[in-house]
Design an enzyme around this catalytic site. Structure first.
Site, short mmCIF file in Angstrom:
data_model
loop_
_atom_site.label_atom_id
_atom_site.label_comp_id
_atom_site.label_asym_id
_atom_site.label_seq_id
_atom_site.Cartn_x
_atom_site.Cartn_y
_atom_site.Cartn_z
CG ASP A 1 -37.86 37.13 -5.77
OD1 ASP A 1 -37.64 38.13 -5.06
OD2 ASP A 1 -37.04 36.68 -6.60
CG ASP B 1 -36.31 34.49 -3.75
OD1 ASP B 1 -37.05 35.02 -2.88
OD2 ASP B 1 -35.14 34.84 -3.92
NE ARG C 1 -29.20 32.25 -0.25
CZ ARG C 1 -29.33 30.98 -0.61
NH1 ARG C 1 -29.04 30.01 0.23
NH2 ARG C 1 -29.79 30.66 -1.80
CB THR D 1 -20.67 34.24 -1.99
OG1 THR D 1 -21.47 35.16 -1.21
CG2 THR D 1 -19.72 35.02 -2.90
#
Ligand code: PRP
Ligand code: URA
Length: 246
Positions: free
Chosen positions: A241, A238, A140, A144
């Site tokens: 991560d 995330d 991703r 955006t």
């Protein structure tokens, strides 16, 4: 998109067995209720909510994040397997009596959306020994939020298999929708795809239900929404991560 299939965001529920009175059971935020027929949300048990509490906590270290997310992934795989077809099978027990049971019908494979989806492969392998696993690398864009497809490698006979598509986070739905487009382009029927997901947003679930209503989503929790960066809220940050690098 206006979503009329979201009944209530952030409902609260007393957690514990039915035989215990409510005043002895803590209440916690449970999954947002959505009415899309293709979405199965895991039962909101004390165990699941405790596991989710661990991985949502920003102070949870990486070792615990891996351990507890693996436990939820196991629950997701076990539930997803319930959606596969099976046939009657009667066997004979060691004491010579018949038992009328069932056996799975059809071949399966996993397909993980890299990177975070690979974190769900262990749970799949624990339940389905030597399962074939394909990969689709979709990332991703951080600015955006639009997905970009980089690479895919799938079993040659993927079109004849039930596909367990793996990605822990369903935010806007862009990445998972793109992965389903790849599978469709290889001949996998829409209704042979089960999307296993740890946390979904109502917006992502709605987008999915609108574009691929026959893809079954099995999720642990539908969260409250998306923030201005299209992160799921309250979410867990995330996933990739926290699982691999933090
Ligand atoms: C995350 C996540 C999903 C996607 C969800 O991956 O694992 O693939 O974002 O967002 P969406 O529903 O809005 O598309 P990311 O692209 O950040 O890569 P990663 O797996 O390497 O962390
Ligand atoms: N990807 C993640 O890992 N988390 C989100 O909340 C959204 C996308």
């Amino acid at each position: 998109m206006v979503d009329d299939k979201v009944i209530q965001r952030a409902p609260s529920q007393h957690l514990g067995p039915k035989y215990r009175p409510d005043e002895e059971k803590p209440s916690a935020t449970v999954s947002t209720k959505v009415t899309h027929e293709n979405v199965t949300v895991l039962p909101q048990t004390p165990q699941l909510i405790a596991l989710l509490t661990m991985i949502r906590d920003k102070t949870t270290n990486r070792a615990d994040f891996i351990f507890y997310s693996n436990r939820i992934n196991r629950l997701l795989v076990e539930e997803a397997l319930n959606h596969l077809p099976c046939l009657p099978q009667t066997i004979t027990t060691p004491v010579g009596r018949p038992y009328a049971g069932v056996q799975f019908e059809g071949k399966i494979c996993g397909v993980s959306i890299m990177r975070a989806g690979e974190a769900m492969e262990q749970a799949l392998r624990e339940c389905c020994r030597s399962v074939r696993i394909g990969k689709i690398l979709i990332q991703r864009d951080e600015e955006t939020s639009l997905p970009k497809l980089f690479y895919d490698k799938l079993p040659g006979d993927v079109a004849e298999r039930w596909v367990l598509l793996l990605d822990p986070m369903l935010a806007t739905g862009g990445s998972a929708l793109m992965a389903v487009d790849v599978l469709r382009s290889r001949g996998v029927p829409e209704d042979h795809i089960l999307f296993l997901n740890l946390i979904a947003s109502p917006e992502g679930a709605a987008n999915f239900a609108q574009k691929f209503p026959k893809v079954r989503i099995v999720t642990a929790f539908v969260d409250q929404g998306l923030d201005e960066k299209n992160y799921i809220v309250p979410g867990l940050g995330d996933f990739g991560d926290r699982f691999y690098t933090l």
